[in-house]
Design a protein around this motif. Sequence first.
Motif, PDB file in Angstrom:
ATOM      1  N   ASN A 164       0.839  -1.194   0.000  1.00  0.00           N
ATOM      2  CA  ASN A 164       0.000   0.000   0.000  1.00  0.00           C
ATOM      3  C   ASN A 164       0.874   1.244   0.000  1.00  0.00           C
ATOM      4  OD1 ASN A 164      -2.322   1.504  -0.034  1.00  0.00           O
ATOM      5  ND2 ASN A 164      -2.898   1.108   2.093  1.00  0.00           N
ATOM      6  N   ALA A 165       0.261   2.355  -0.331  1.00  0.00           N
ATOM      7  CA  ALA A 165       0.887   3.669  -0.256  1.00  0.00           C
ATOM      8  C   ALA A 165      -0.243   4.687  -0.233  1.00  0.00           C
ATOM      9  CB  ALA A 165       1.815   3.911  -1.443  1.00  0.00           C
ATOM     10  N   PHE A 166       0.009   5.865   0.334  1.00  0.00           N
ATOM     11  CA  PHE A 166      -1.032   6.878   0.363  1.00  0.00           C
ATOM     12  C   PHE A 166      -0.403   8.259   0.444  1.00  0.00           C
ATOM     13  CE2 PHE A 166      -0.316   5.764   4.822  1.00  0.00           C
ATOM     14  CZ  PHE A 166      -0.258   7.006   5.462  1.00  0.00           C
ATOM     15  N   ALA A 167      -1.218   9.265   0.143  1.00  0.00           N
ATOM     16  CA  ALA A 167      -0.797  10.656   0.205  1.00  0.00           C
ATOM     17  C   ALA A 167      -1.799  11.414   1.052  1.00  0.00           C
ATOM     18  CB  ALA A 167      -0.705  11.261  -1.191  1.00  0.00           C
ATOM     19  N   SER A 168      -1.313  12.401   1.795  1.00  0.00           N
ATOM     20  CA  SER A 168      -2.202  13.209   2.621  1.00  0.00           C
ATOM     21  C   SER A 168      -1.504  14.530   2.904  1.00  0.00           C
ATOM     22  CB  SER A 168      -2.560  12.471   3.919  1.00  0.00           C
ATOM     23  OG  SER A 168      -3.532  13.188   4.650  1.00  0.00           O
ATOM     24  N   GLY A 169      -2.061  15.286   3.853  1.00  0.00           N
ATOM     25  CA  GLY A 169      -1.475  16.564   4.196  1.00  0.00           C
ATOM     26  C   GLY A 169      -2.070  17.100   5.481  1.00  0.00           C
ATOM     27  N   HIS A 170      -1.465  18.181   5.952  1.00  0.00           N
ATOM     28  CA  HIS A 170      -1.977  18.884   7.124  1.00  0.00           C
ATOM     29  C   HIS A 170      -1.448  20.304   7.045  1.00  0.00           C
ATOM     30  CE1 HIS A 170      -3.428  19.846  11.066  1.00  0.00           C
ATOM     31  NE2 HIS A 170      -2.208  20.107  11.514  1.00  0.00           N
ATOM     32  N   GLY A 171      -2.349  21.287   7.120  1.00  0.00           N
ATOM     33  CA  GLY A 171      -1.919  22.669   6.954  1.00  0.00           C
ATOM     34  C   GLY A 171      -1.365  22.872   5.557  1.00  0.00           C
ATOM     35  N   PHE A 172      -0.170  23.453   5.501  1.00  0.00           N
ATOM     36  CA  PHE A 172       0.469  23.668   4.199  1.00  0.00           C
ATOM     37  C   PHE A 172       1.424  22.533   3.830  1.00  0.00           C
ATOM     38  CE2 PHE A 172      -0.577  27.967   5.730  1.00  0.00           C
ATOM     39  CZ  PHE A 172      -1.326  28.421   4.651  1.00  0.00           C
ATOM     40  N   ARG A 173       1.533  21.509   4.655  1.00  0.00           N
ATOM     41  CA  ARG A 173       2.457  20.413   4.396  1.00  0.00           C
ATOM     42  C   ARG A 173       1.743  19.283   3.677  1.00  0.00           C
ATOM     43  NH1 ARG A 173       7.045  20.973   7.515  1.00  0.00           N
ATOM     44  NH2 ARG A 173       7.906  19.506   6.010  1.00  0.00           N
ATOM     45  N   ARG A 174       2.439  18.648   2.763  1.00  0.00           N
ATOM     46  CA  ARG A 174       1.935  17.490   2.046  1.00  0.00           C
ATOM     47  C   ARG A 174       2.958  16.366   2.181  1.00  0.00           C
ATOM     48  NH1 ARG A 174      -1.617  20.352   2.582  1.00  0.00           N
ATOM     49  NH2 ARG A 174      -3.039  21.300   1.053  1.00  0.00           N
ATOM     50  N   PHE A 175       2.487  15.125   2.210  1.00  0.00           N
ATOM     51  CA  PHE A 175       3.419  14.010   2.382  1.00  0.00           C
ATOM     52  C   PHE A 175       2.859  12.757   1.730  1.00  0.00           C
ATOM     53  CE2 PHE A 175       0.540  13.835   5.975  1.00  0.00           C
ATOM     54  CZ  PHE A 175       0.289  12.481   6.168  1.00  0.00           C
ATOM     55  N   VAL A 176       3.770  11.857   1.402  1.00  0.00           N
ATOM     56  CA  VAL A 176       3.405  10.540   0.883  1.00  0.00           C
ATOM     57  C   VAL A 176       4.016   9.493   1.803  1.00  0.00           C
ATOM     58  CG1 VAL A 176       3.251  11.330  -1.501  1.00  0.00           C
ATOM     59  CG2 VAL A 176       5.412  10.406  -0.655  1.00  0.00           C
ATOM     60  N   CYS A 177       3.331   8.367   1.930  1.00  0.00           N
ATOM     61  CA  CYS A 177       3.820   7.238   2.722  1.00  0.00           C
ATOM     62  C   CYS A 177       3.820   5.995   1.839  1.00  0.00           C
ATOM     63  CB  CYS A 177       2.944   7.000   3.944  1.00  0.00           C
ATOM     64  SG  CYS A 177       3.077   8.281   5.212  1.00  0.00           S
ATOM     65  N   VAL A 178       4.904   5.266   1.854  1.00  0.00           N
ATOM     66  CA  VAL A 178       5.044   4.031   1.096  1.00  0.00           C
ATOM     67  C   VAL A 178       5.311   2.906   2.078  1.00  0.00           C
ATOM     68  CG1 VAL A 178       6.301   2.841  -0.742  1.00  0.00           C
ATOM     69  CG2 VAL A 178       5.988   5.332  -0.858  1.00  0.00           C
ATOM     70  N   TYR A 179       4.514   1.858   2.023  1.00  0.00           N
ATOM     71  CA  TYR A 179       4.727   0.727   2.919  1.00  0.00           C
ATOM     72  C   TYR A 179       6.053   0.045   2.588  1.00  0.00           C
ATOM     73  CZ  TYR A 179       0.051   0.945   4.979  1.00  0.00           C
ATOM     74  OH  TYR A 179      -1.062   1.331   5.668  1.00  0.00           O
ATOM     75  N   SER A 180       6.715  -0.428   3.622  1.00  0.00           N
ATOM     76  CA  SER A 180       8.064  -0.970   3.451  1.00  0.00           C
ATOM     77  C   SER A 180       8.103  -2.136   2.469  1.00  0.00           C
ATOM     78  CB  SER A 180       8.619  -1.418   4.806  1.00  0.00           C
ATOM     79  OG  SER A 180       7.752  -2.373   5.427  1.00  0.00           O
ATOM     80  N   ASP A 181       7.016  -2.908   2.388  1.00  0.00           N
ATOM     81  CA  ASP A 181       7.025  -4.052   1.476  1.00  0.00           C
ATOM     82  C   ASP A 181       7.128  -3.624   0.018  1.00  0.00           C
ATOM     83  OD1 ASP A 181       5.927  -6.810   3.083  1.00  0.00           O
ATOM     84  OD2 ASP A 181       5.623  -4.881   4.042  1.00  0.00           O
ATOM     85  N   MET A 182       6.756  -2.386  -0.294  1.00  0.00           N
ATOM     86  CA  MET A 182       6.891  -1.918  -1.667  1.00  0.00           C
ATOM     87  C   MET A 182       8.352  -1.849  -2.078  1.00  0.00           C
ATOM     88  SD  MET A 182       3.975  -1.629  -3.024  1.00  0.00           S
ATOM     89  CE  MET A 182       4.863  -1.231  -4.496  1.00  0.00           C
ATOM     90  N   PHE A 183       9.252  -1.634  -1.121  1.00  0.00           N
ATOM     91  CA  PHE A 183      10.665  -1.563  -1.466  1.00  0.00           C
ATOM     92  C   PHE A 183      11.226  -2.947  -1.757  1.00  0.00           C
ATOM     93  CE2 PHE A 183      10.211   2.653   0.160  1.00  0.00           C
ATOM     94  CZ  PHE A 183      11.182   3.377  -0.498  1.00  0.00           C
ATOM     95  N   GLU A 184      10.636  -3.970  -1.178  1.00  0.00           N
ATOM     96  CA  GLU A 184      11.071  -5.326  -1.512  1.00  0.00           C
ATOM     97  C   GLU A 184      10.686  -5.676  -2.942  1.00  0.00           C
ATOM     98  OE1 GLU A 184      10.392  -8.465   1.326  1.00  0.00           O
ATOM     99  OE2 GLU A 184       9.921  -6.992   2.872  1.00  0.00           O
TER     100      GLU A 184
END
Length: 348
Positions: A164-184
């Motif tokens: 899995n992976a997802f994107a979100s934000g808070h205030g003026f900040r934006r971020f993405v998260c990639v699950y560690s298994d995606m790197f495998e």
Amino acid sequence: MQPEDQLPPSPPQQPPGWNPVTGMSGWDPRLGPPGWSPQTPYTPPRPPMVQQARGLSPYGMPARHSWEIPMLIVVIVVTVLAYLVTLMLVLLGVINDYTLAFLAAPILLWFGRGANYAMQRVNAVQMSPTQFPEGYRMVVEAAARYGMPSVPDAYVVLGNGQINAFASGHGFRRFVCVYSDMFEVGGQARDPDALAFIIGHEVGHIAAGHTSYWRNLGMFLVPFLPILGNALIRTQEYTADNHGYCNRHMGAPGAMRVLAAGKYLNSLVDINEMADRAPREKGFFIWMANAMSSHPVLTWRIWALRDRSRHGRLFLRPSAPDPVQHNGAQLPGYPPPGHYTEIPSNVR
């Protein structure tokens, strides 16, 4: 001095390179398990040379799904009407948990986004030039590819087998998260193009404005609108796929294989055979499975990534013939590698 027959036995001879920590030979824990090669050090990416026109081709800027804005307007109108009805009920003295929760939606959404961002900041591994440098470079390249003014934060989250992976934000900040298994799956040892497609997909959510607080507030009723709300989310996923395709079109087959069969059996998936089933699988429950899904069903999604002549289908299954002949395991119709550094003469 002990007799020779009473001396303690000498330790067994271990093979060259034996590591007492890992219990294996030939595995340096600083480099990773066998088959895992060191990630490429970070270097600043070269800005891509692309056309500025938006479209479904990987040579231009990524296109927004044609139905995204109309669906968004409809959902926002429904949400505004729901707010007005809720206010009317409160003025008439009808106060219960539902009306209070709906009136508190702006605060609940703000609090949830802030808590989610805080969890990543204190628990996840932040990608940087020294931590997961290959993934960090992909995030920087995707942001440059889409003309974003700033690079979003990126984190690696413990996957525990989940893809899995997802994107979100808070205030003026934006971020993405990639699950560690995606790197495998997408790491240098296997398929880095698939990882670049997925990171491009998530950064694309940010570039397209899908993580905006005000947009999410206007979509607050989406969970309560199973057909309409899910259709809007599917358009956003198609839009993000268009971004991932423009960022690294060669990674689309690998990414879809992982979503279809996981990180171990993905290489056994015939991606064209899955796409060919999209127009053949039909019936009421096929329609219902797609209509109730927040993501395009996988056969339709793979078809849309293969047939770049039109936007992905929302409600009606694909009915056109295959766009071109199969080309082995590669999705047919794909441009050659290097599209982000050189524009072919026929599209200038």
